[in-house]
Write an enzyme that holds these catalytic residues in place. Structure first.
Site, PDB file in Angstrom:
ATOM      1  N   HIS A   1      31.981  23.153 -56.105  1.00 52.22           N
ATOM      2  CA  HIS A   1      32.381  22.611 -54.800  1.00 52.22           C
ATOM      3  C   HIS A   1      32.576  23.847 -53.934  1.00 52.22           C
ATOM      4  O   HIS A   1      33.642  24.479 -53.962  1.00 52.22           O
ATOM      5  CB  HIS A   1      33.698  21.837 -54.882  1.00 52.22           C
ATOM      6  CG  HIS A   1      33.712  20.751 -55.910  1.00 52.22           C
ATOM      7  ND1 HIS A   1      33.028  19.566 -55.743  1.00 52.22           N
ATOM      8  CD2 HIS A   1      34.314  20.664 -57.115  1.00 52.22           C
ATOM      9  CE1 HIS A   1      33.225  18.795 -56.805  1.00 52.22           C
ATOM     10  NE2 HIS A   1      33.992  19.441 -57.653  1.00 52.22           N
TER      11      HIS A   1
ATOM     12  N   ARG B   1      45.167  18.694 -55.487  1.00 53.02           N
ATOM     13  CA  ARG B   1      44.161  17.938 -54.733  1.00 53.02           C
ATOM     14  C   ARG B   1      44.602  17.723 -53.285  1.00 53.02           C
ATOM     15  O   ARG B   1      43.806  17.776 -52.366  1.00 53.02           O
ATOM     16  CB  ARG B   1      43.890  16.584 -55.411  1.00 53.02           C
ATOM     17  CG  ARG B   1      42.664  15.889 -54.823  1.00 53.02           C
ATOM     18  CD  ARG B   1      42.368  14.578 -55.520  1.00 53.02           C
ATOM     19  NE  ARG B   1      43.265  13.519 -55.103  1.00 53.02           N
ATOM     20  CZ  ARG B   1      42.977  12.214 -55.179  1.00 53.02           C
ATOM     21  NH1 ARG B   1      41.823  11.821 -55.681  1.00 53.02           N
ATOM     22  NH2 ARG B   1      43.837  11.306 -54.797  1.00 53.02           N
TER      23      ARG B   1
ATOM     24  N   TYR C   1      30.482  16.618 -51.451  1.00 58.92           N
ATOM     25  CA  TYR C   1      30.993  15.363 -50.877  1.00 58.92           C
ATOM     26  C   TYR C   1      31.640  15.529 -49.508  1.00 58.92           C
ATOM     27  O   TYR C   1      32.154  14.580 -48.934  1.00 58.92           O
ATOM     28  CB  TYR C   1      31.956  14.667 -51.844  1.00 58.92           C
ATOM     29  CG  TYR C   1      33.140  15.493 -52.313  1.00 58.92           C
ATOM     30  CD1 TYR C   1      34.299  15.576 -51.562  1.00 58.92           C
ATOM     31  CD2 TYR C   1      33.077  16.183 -53.524  1.00 58.92           C
ATOM     32  CE1 TYR C   1      35.381  16.332 -52.006  1.00 58.92           C
ATOM     33  CE2 TYR C   1      34.150  16.938 -53.974  1.00 58.92           C
ATOM     34  CZ  TYR C   1      35.301  17.002 -53.205  1.00 58.92           C
ATOM     35  OH  TYR C   1      36.349  17.751 -53.647  1.00 58.92           O
TER      36      TYR C   1
ATOM     37  N   ARG D   1      36.297   6.138 -60.126  1.00 61.00           N
ATOM     38  CA  ARG D   1      37.355   5.673 -59.229  1.00 61.00           C
ATOM     39  C   ARG D   1      36.890   5.646 -57.774  1.00 61.00           C
ATOM     40  O   ARG D   1      37.470   4.945 -56.946  1.00 61.00           O
ATOM     41  CB  ARG D   1      38.623   6.525 -59.397  1.00 61.00           C
ATOM     42  CG  ARG D   1      38.548   7.946 -58.900  1.00 61.00           C
ATOM     43  CD  ARG D   1      39.868   8.725 -59.147  1.00 61.00           C
ATOM     44  NE  ARG D   1      39.625  10.057 -59.655  1.00 61.00           N
ATOM     45  CZ  ARG D   1      39.386  11.117 -58.895  1.00 61.00           C
ATOM     46  NH1 ARG D   1      39.336  11.024 -57.591  1.00 61.00           N
ATOM     47  NH2 ARG D   1      39.181  12.300 -59.462  1.00 61.00           N
TER      48      ARG D   1
ATOM     49  N   HIS E   1      31.758  12.981 -62.050  1.00 57.69           N
ATOM     50  CA  HIS E   1      33.022  13.402 -62.664  1.00 57.69           C
ATOM     51  C   HIS E   1      33.484  12.318 -63.625  1.00 57.69           C
ATOM     52  O   HIS E   1      33.539  11.144 -63.235  1.00 57.69           O
ATOM     53  CB  HIS E   1      34.140  13.516 -61.609  1.00 57.69           C
ATOM     54  CG  HIS E   1      34.075  14.718 -60.728  1.00 57.69           C
ATOM     55  ND1 HIS E   1      34.390  14.664 -59.393  1.00 57.69           N
ATOM     56  CD2 HIS E   1      33.778  16.009 -60.974  1.00 57.69           C
ATOM     57  CE1 HIS E   1      34.295  15.864 -58.858  1.00 57.69           C
ATOM     58  NE2 HIS E   1      33.912  16.704 -59.794  1.00 57.69           N
TER      59      HIS E   1
ATOM     60  N   GLU F   1      38.619  13.572 -66.241  1.00 61.80           N
ATOM     61  CA  GLU F   1      39.234  14.895 -66.108  1.00 61.80           C
ATOM     62  C   GLU F   1      40.739  14.833 -66.348  1.00 61.80           C
ATOM     63  O   GLU F   1      41.319  15.734 -66.936  1.00 61.80           O
ATOM     64  CB  GLU F   1      38.947  15.457 -64.699  1.00 61.80           C
ATOM     65  CG  GLU F   1      39.548  16.847 -64.464  1.00 61.80           C
ATOM     66  CD  GLU F   1      39.172  17.443 -63.131  1.00 61.80           C
ATOM     67  OE1 GLU F   1      38.587  16.719 -62.293  1.00 61.80           O
ATOM     68  OE2 GLU F   1      39.446  18.637 -62.925  1.00 61.80           O
TER      69      GLU F   1
ATOM     70  N   HIS G   1      33.359  17.535 -66.729  1.00 59.10           N
ATOM     71  CA  HIS G   1      34.683  17.637 -67.374  1.00 59.10           C
ATOM     72  C   HIS G   1      34.731  16.870 -68.701  1.00 59.10           C
ATOM     73  O   HIS G   1      34.876  17.487 -69.735  1.00 59.10           O
ATOM     74  CB  HIS G   1      35.833  17.213 -66.448  1.00 59.10           C
ATOM     75  CG  HIS G   1      35.858  17.964 -65.154  1.00 59.10           C
ATOM     76  ND1 HIS G   1      35.841  19.335 -65.095  1.00 59.10           N
ATOM     77  CD2 HIS G   1      35.862  17.553 -63.861  1.00 59.10           C
ATOM     78  CE1 HIS G   1      35.843  19.731 -63.844  1.00 59.10           C
ATOM     79  NE2 HIS G   1      35.863  18.669 -63.063  1.00 59.10           N
TER      80      HIS G   1
ATOM     81  N   ASP H   1      33.148  25.008 -60.664  1.00 57.95           N
ATOM     82  CA  ASP H   1      33.971  23.975 -60.037  1.00 57.95           C
ATOM     83  C   ASP H   1      34.753  24.467 -58.815  1.00 57.95           C
ATOM     84  O   ASP H   1      34.194  24.573 -57.729  1.00 57.95           O
ATOM     85  CB  ASP H   1      34.897  23.390 -61.116  1.00 57.95           C
ATOM     86  CG  ASP H   1      35.496  22.057 -60.719  1.00 57.95           C
ATOM     87  OD1 ASP H   1      35.283  21.630 -59.577  1.00 57.95           O
ATOM     88  OD2 ASP H   1      36.182  21.426 -61.546  1.00 57.95           O
TER      89      ASP H   1
HETATM   90 ZN    ZN Z   1      34.397  18.873 -59.593  1.00 54.35          ZN
END
Ligand code: ZN
Length: 459
Positions: free
Chosen positions: A59, A85, A124, A213, A235, A238, A272, A323
């Site tokens: 990312h 996050r 994203y 999710r 993903h 994780e 992950h 990552d």
């Molecule tokens: Zn990631």
């Protein structure tokens, strides 16, 4: 007739080292021939060529916050993945397309310096700061491709379908830059991303579902049933909370749900895959899919340890990724992966079964093979004739390397080297980093410093 010729002190093949390896390349940088020779031809490189490292999960924007989120000053917050996050979302809300390009150019240049020749960008951050799509739907993706072009690294742009805030939940405001409401919206974004990838010879694309999710189950199934042999990055598992939420919503763990509802096969790259039960370990291994392990980030975020031993024993495929980019050294990723396992198994044979060979070579081979597949590339073996010549070259003069026999060379490099031992990195026959200097480094650093000051995120 070769357009370019190199002679390396050594070059690693699937069958071991070739000493004094003469490599002839065509005008596109593809291998015509590799042979051992007493006589050097072309450019002599006093180093050992490894197949270029494959960074299967990135990312890019998160590089701007690497090493932050470590000031644990609020007694009311038990810092974990979810508080991290939140900080990451704060950064995601601020970046302009130009700032993203600058951050990514710096990051990809640093990847090149560490020996990575290809990166899969799990992307994203699609829309503007108000959550409105740009006129060019793939504006941000196009900036990532431009950044990769400046750094000279290959990029597989994997635009992510990100639809909702959690299982059965609407997105929250802080996720507004990520969202495609429908499959049609996502496919339009994917088409724009494919057009953006055409801007650069060494770019291609893959399909992405951010996580179970983040996308409705019926839409996950539709996407997975229409892959048409494309790669899919997703993903999975994780965090323990993610599994608990998935069980609450679907009545099943996330990987189990995926295995039961989609034809998981070699095109799937499960990022992950940290928390698996026995049937999930077996299910992934049998499917031919790969897991993408990101040991430095997974360690930094306190995710947990992947069940490597059981997975390896069932022939499971795996690659590595950086990552969040809190670490950028592929050798360190392999070491962290190995040492996490050694610490819980009390054994030193993570990457081998006893009698099967050397740790480092097996690790390099596994990570490279699955890494290439994560890039939608089909080369089956290191430095194959007809394939582009991508290499990470270590200095033959570094003390431990200079004194190691070829038999001990892979292990010496993987277990003891760092970026100061790198002689350079080659993509499609051209140096993208030489003597520690990425091709774009000076401009990248200056622009990066300016952008980070403007963002104020590292104060
Ligand atoms: Zn990631």
């Amino acid at each position: 007739m070769a357009a370019t010729t190199y002679t390396f002190k050594g070059l690693l093949t699937e069958n071991g080292w070739i000493a004094n390896a003469v490599v002839d390349l065509d005008a596109s940088g593809n291998v015509i021939s590799i042979s051992e020779s007493e006589i050097s031809r072309g450019e002599f490189v006093n180093g050992y060529a490894f197949p270029g490292f494959q960074n299967a999960h990135s990312h890019a924007f998160q590089y701007a916050m690497a090493g932050l989120a470590e000031l644990h000053v609020d007694t009311a917050i038990q810092d974990d993945f979810w508080s991290w996050r939140n900080a990451m979302y704060g950064l995601a809300l601020t970046l302009s397309p130009n700032q993203l390009e600058v951050v990514a150019t710096m990051l990809y240049s640093e990847m090149a310096r560490h020996g990575y020749t290809a990166v899969a960008e799990f992307h994203y951050l699609h829309h503007d700061k108000n959550g409105k799509p740009y006129a060019n739907l793939a504006e941000m993706g196009e900036r990532l491709v431009a950044a990769a072009q400046k750094a000279g690294i290959r990029i597989t742009l994997v635009p992510q379908f990100y639809q909702q805030g959690g299982f059965g939940q609407a997105p929250v405001d802080r996720q507004k830059r990520f969202i495609s409401n429908t499959i049609d919206d996502y496919y339009k974004l994917l088409e724009s991303s494919k057009a953006a990838a055409k801007n650069y010879t060494h770019a291609n694309t893959g399909i992405g579902i951010h996580s179970l999710r983040a996308v409705k189950p019926e839409d996950v199934i539709i996407i997975c049933n229409s892959l048409n042999n494309s790669i899919l990055h997703i993903h999975v598992s994780e965090q323990l909370k993610e599994i608990e939420d998935c069980i609450a919503y679907h009545g099943k763990r996330s990987v189990k749900w995926l295995l039961d509802n989609c034809n998981v096969d070699k095109n799937y790259h499960l990022v992950h895959a940290t928390h698996l039960d026995d049937s999930e370990v077996t299910g992934i291994a049998k499917s031919g899919a790969s897991v993408v392990l990101c040991p430095s980030t997974e360690g930094n975020l306190g995710d947990g340890l992947f069940r490597f031993e059981e997975y390896k024993n069932q022939g499971g495929n795996w690659s590595i990724g950086t990552d969040s980019h809190v670490g950028l050294n592929p050798l360190e990723e392999l070491r962290l992966l190995d040492y996490g396992q050694r610490l819980i198994s009390h054994k030193r044979t993570t990457f081998v079964t006893p009698g099967q060979g050397e740790s480092a070579f097996n690790a390099l081979k596994m990570a490279w093979q699955s890494g290439r597949r994560a890039m939608n590339a089909l080369d089956a073996e290191f430095f194959a004739v007809g394939q582009p010549f991508d290499a990470a070259v270590v200095k033959a003069t570094s003390p431990l390397i200079a004194t190691a026999s070829l038999r001990n060379l892979c292990n010496t490099v993987v277990y003891s080297a760092d970026v100061s031992d790198m002689a350079g990195t080659i993509v499609a026959g051209k140096w993208i980093c030489k003597d520690g200097q990425p091709i774009h480094s000076e401009m990248a650093v200056n622009d990066f410093v300016t952008v980070i000051k403007d963002l104020g995120t590292r104060l």
